[in-house]
Design an enzyme around this catalytic site. Structure first.
Site, PDB file in Angstrom:
ATOM      1  CE  LYS A  34      -1.708   2.579   3.219  1.00  0.00           C
ATOM      2  NZ  LYS A  34      -1.539   4.103   2.313  1.00  0.00           N
TER       3      LYS A  34
ATOM      4  CD  GLU B  87      14.171   0.236   8.641  1.00  0.00           C
ATOM      5  OE1 GLU B  87      14.726   1.437   9.176  1.00  0.00           O
ATOM      6  OE2 GLU B  87      14.675  -0.826   8.614  1.00  0.00           O
TER       7      GLU B  87
ATOM      8  CD  GLU C 246      11.065  12.542  11.393  1.00  0.00           C
ATOM      9  OE1 GLU C 246      10.311  12.200  11.797  1.00  0.00           O
ATOM     10  OE2 GLU C 246      11.927  11.592  11.030  1.00  0.00           O
TER      11      GLU C 246
ATOM     12  CB  THR D 256       1.547   5.354  11.405  1.00  0.00           C
ATOM     13  OG1 THR D 256       1.742   6.671  11.314  1.00  0.00           O
ATOM     14  CG2 THR D 256       0.822   4.338  11.102  1.00  0.00           C
TER      15      THR D 256
ATOM     16  CB  CYS E 101      13.814   9.036   7.918  1.00  0.00           C
ATOM     17  SG  CYS E 101      14.698   8.015   6.730  1.00  0.00           S
TER      18      CYS E 101
HETATM   19  P1  NAD Z   1       3.169   8.053   7.997  1.00  0.00           P
HETATM   20  O1  NAD Z   1       2.939   6.914   9.158  1.00  0.00           O
HETATM   21  O2  NAD Z   1       1.551   9.405   8.457  1.00  0.00           O
HETATM   22  O3  NAD Z   1       2.277   7.071   7.095  1.00  0.00           O
HETATM   23  C1  NAD Z   1       3.035   5.668   6.085  1.00  0.00           C
HETATM   24  C2  NAD Z   1       1.895   5.115   5.469  1.00  0.00           C
HETATM   25  O4  NAD Z   1       1.239   4.339   6.654  1.00  0.00           O
HETATM   26  C3  NAD Z   1       1.228   5.868   4.825  1.00  0.00           C
HETATM   27  O5  NAD Z   1       1.257   4.555   3.765  1.00  0.00           O
HETATM   28  C4  NAD Z   1      -0.076   5.714   5.657  1.00  0.00           C
HETATM   29  O6  NAD Z   1      -1.274   5.827   5.145  1.00  0.00           O
HETATM   30  C5  NAD Z   1      -0.400   4.412   6.816  1.00  0.00           C
HETATM   31  N1  NAD Z   1      -1.042   4.313   7.071  1.00  0.00           N
HETATM   32  C6  NAD Z   1      -1.478   5.468   8.366  1.00  0.00           C
HETATM   33  N2  NAD Z   1      -1.781   5.253   9.616  1.00  0.00           N
HETATM   34  C7  NAD Z   1      -2.368   3.891   9.424  1.00  0.00           C
HETATM   35  C8  NAD Z   1      -2.364   3.194  10.188  1.00  0.00           C
HETATM   36  N3  NAD Z   1      -2.771   3.474  11.491  1.00  0.00           N
HETATM   37  N4  NAD Z   1      -1.863   1.504  10.135  1.00  0.00           N
HETATM   38  C9  NAD Z   1      -1.412   1.095   9.048  1.00  0.00           C
HETATM   39  N5  NAD Z   1      -0.837   1.780   8.032  1.00  0.00           N
HETATM   40  C10 NAD Z   1      -1.085   3.970   8.682  1.00  0.00           C
HETATM   41  O7  NAD Z   1       4.312   8.503   7.579  1.00  0.00           O
HETATM   42  P2  NAD Z   1       4.419  10.067   6.719  1.00  0.00           P
HETATM   43  O8  NAD Z   1       4.200  10.583   7.149  1.00  0.00           O
HETATM   44  O9  NAD Z   1       3.963   9.283   5.132  1.00  0.00           O
HETATM   45  O10 NAD Z   1       5.662   9.363   6.371  1.00  0.00           O
HETATM   46  C11 NAD Z   1       6.840  10.016   6.966  1.00  0.00           C
HETATM   47  C12 NAD Z   1       7.640   9.709   8.184  1.00  0.00           C
HETATM   48  O11 NAD Z   1       8.065   8.690   8.299  1.00  0.00           O
HETATM   49  C13 NAD Z   1       8.887  10.448   9.068  1.00  0.00           C
HETATM   50  O12 NAD Z   1       8.770  10.397  10.656  1.00  0.00           O
HETATM   51  C14 NAD Z   1       9.742   9.877   8.560  1.00  0.00           C
HETATM   52  O13 NAD Z   1      11.258  10.305   9.422  1.00  0.00           O
HETATM   53  C15 NAD Z   1       9.455   8.111   8.901  1.00  0.00           C
HETATM   54  N6  NAD Z   1      10.360   7.760   7.564  1.00  0.00           N
HETATM   55  C16 NAD Z   1      11.519   6.748   8.058  1.00  0.00           C
HETATM   56  C17 NAD Z   1      12.022   5.667   7.029  1.00  0.00           C
HETATM   57  C18 NAD Z   1      12.742   4.654   8.092  1.00  0.00           C
HETATM   58  O14 NAD Z   1      13.478   4.274   6.950  1.00  0.00           O
HETATM   59  N7  NAD Z   1      12.983   5.069   8.857  1.00  0.00           N
HETATM   60  C19 NAD Z   1      11.809   6.386   5.861  1.00  0.00           C
HETATM   61  C20 NAD Z   1      11.543   7.256   5.285  1.00  0.00           C
HETATM   62  C21 NAD Z   1       9.927   7.548   6.019  1.00  0.00           C
END
Ligand code: NAD
Length: 474
Positions: free
Chosen positions: A169, A242, A374, A224, A276
């Site tokens: 997804k 991650e 962050e 999340t 990230c």
């Molecule tokens: P997010 O957690 O809002 O969303 C990520 C994904 O999870 C999306 O596909 C979203 O639709 C889905 N999602 C949302 N709520 C959910 C739930 N309750 N259960 C399951 N899935 C759900 O994150 P974002 O805003 O899209 O991304 C930004 C964040 O991601 C930042 O905190 C960043 O640091 C982190 N990030 C981490 C890495 C890493 O490798 N550690 C890499 C990239 C981004």
């Protein structure tokens, strides 16, 4: 014209009556609509993945390698179309979108060669004992909006290489390029092995809790990630998380100011800071603080913030409105508290496009929100330190533990400091350097498990030990 995209389920491109609009963050125009899947489509995708798993898990490493190399080739052969589309939905400048697309193709090609060999535990007159790695089953992959293609490929590829099938997804903010790749993969991967479905955030928990899914691999926010861990606990799904980071860079007094200024800049501002592993807190030794902060601010003056599709743009818009408003709020908080800005700070939440100017703060306090949280935007707080011990303590004073960097001519000293940082990766004199063959994962609340390399591949498998008693009385 708004293009309608379809999902890939069981080898077919599938649409739904309800759709989600996708917006270009550079001008807020709708550029595509994608299916809004419900439990029904998810069930179909999981069912297809379960059926495909029965045969895919029995394929040889060579067969899987061939299919994965086909994925790499499909992305590479269509790179120009894909990177342009990626810029239009994600916002990053063309050059950075190009890097992501070619990077994803390269990652797929490299990781296609990974294999997990059996391990002999005992081989003597008494017993033969062997550990093999068996694929965990159907994987649910959930991806964020900052690197939609890299993150999708780093989930699809190891799943397939390990012998698993996947239901993936993308983020509802950035599904278009992934669905264009889905269309390309339709004729590359066996039906049901890779299923790509789109929907609102609510589709996420449905995946996490689906009884037909055996493992969740998730990249996204720590908040999340915690919900996913909770949902996955119901049937003890395997999880790889991650999550977020608040990476610190420590610059020692022997660093060459002119040489590190540009690198430090891009370690924070690449992808408009929405990385990230971006440097989100920069600790500079007091002896070079004034010179280095001036040099970084000077470099920033030459970098253009704008539409990523325009030549010359170095920093694009924030990807979505919610994140834009959050970054504006953090900057406003810094202003309200009277912190000093070396550059930037003037946001315009009423303008068109989610643009935030390059913002560099001059020695804000450690407990400022813009330091402690962050930011995930084009914001860089520079802080002064006196002793290395103090810098290490401040760097480690975070619930996150993703990555960090040390900048010094004395690489031995750099490594000594690196070993004291509580993060999954530490770079000495470079930044954001990842390898397909090296594990990448977070400590503390930055994640669980790892991606990349054999450590990452293992997470898509369970160990199975088979022993044969050789001197048995049977
Ligand atoms: P997010 O957690 O809002 O969303 C990520 C994904 O999870 C999306 O596909 C979203 O639709 C889905 N999602 C949302 N709520 C959910 C739930 N309750 N259960 C399951 N899935 C759900 O994150 P974002 O805003 O899209 O991304 C930004 C964040 O991601 C930042 O905190 C960043 O640091 C982190 N990030 C981490 C890495 C890493 O490798 N550690 C890499 C990239 C981004």
């Amino acid at each position: 014209m708004t293009k309608a995209y379809a999902n890939l389920i069981d080898g077919e491109m599938v649409t739904t009556s309800d759709t989600i609009e996708v917006v270009n963050p550079a001008n807020e125009q709708v550029i595509g609509v994608v299916p809004s899947c419900t439990k029904d489509e998810l069930d179909r995708a999981v069912d297809a993945a379960r059926r495909a798993f029965k045969t895919w898990k029995k394929t040889s490493a060579e067969e899987r390698q061939k299919v994965v190399q086909g994925i790499a080739a499909a992305i590479k052969d269509n790179a120009e179309e894909l990177y342009r589309l990626l810029t239009s939905e994600q916002g990053k400048p063309h050059a950075q979108a190009q890097q992501e697309i070619y990077g994803a193709a390269g990652l797929a090609a490299a990781q296609s060669t990974l294999t997990l060999d059996d391990v002999i535990n005992q081989d003597d007159d008494t017993r033969l004992s062997r550990t093999r790695r068996v694929p965990v089953g159907v994987v649910g992959g959930i991806v964020p909006w900052n690197f939609p293609i890299m993150m999708a490929i780093q989930k699809i590829v190891p799943a397939l290489v390990a012998g698993c099938t996947i239901v993936l997804k993308p983020s509802p903010f950035t599904p278009l390029t992934t669905l264009r790749i889905a269309e390309l993969l339709k004729d590359v991967v066996p039906a049901g092995t890779v299923n790509i479905i789109t929907g609102p955030d609510e589709l996420g928990p449905m995946i996490t809790e689906h009884p037909g899914i055996d493992k969740i691999t998730f990249t996204g926010s720590t908040a999340t990630g915690k919900k996913i861990m909770e949902g996955a606990s119901r049937d003890l799904k395997r999880i790889t998380l991650e999550l977020g980071g608040n990476d610190a860079s420590i610059v020692l007094p022997d660093a060459d100011v002119e040489k590190v200024a540009e690198q430090l800049f891009w370690s924070s501002f690449s992808n408009a800071g929405q990385v990230c592993i971006a440097a989100k807190r920069i600790y500079i030794h007091e002896d070079i603080y004034d010179d280095l902060s001036k040099a970084i601010a000077e470099y920033a003056k030459g970098v253009v913030v704008g539409d990523g599709s325009q030549q010359g743009t170095g920093v694009g818009p924030i990807q979505n409105k919610k994140q834009f408003e959050r970054v504006c709020e953090l900057i406003q908080d810094a202003k309200d508290n009277g912190y000093q800005f070396l550059t930037g700070g003037d946001t315009d939440p009423s303008g068109t496009g989610y643009y935030v100017p390059i913002t560099i703060l001059d020695n804000p306090p450690e407990d400022a929100r813009i330091v402690a949280e962050e930011q995930f935007g084009p914001v860089m707080p520079l802080m002064k330190f006196s002793t290395v011990e103090e810098a290490i303590e401040r760097a480690n004073n975070s619930e996150y533990g993703l990555a960090g960097a040390v900048w010094t001519k004395d690489t031995e000293k750099g490594v000594e400091i690196a070993e004291q940082l509580e993060t999954g990766t530490v770079w000495v004199n470079e930044f954001m350097q990842l390898s397909p063959f090296t594990p990448f994962g977070g400590h503390k609340q930055s994640g669980i498990g790892a991606e990349y390399g054999l450590d990452g591949l293992k997470e898509f498998t369970n160990p199975q030990v088979i022993t044969v008693k050789r001197d048995a009385a049977v």
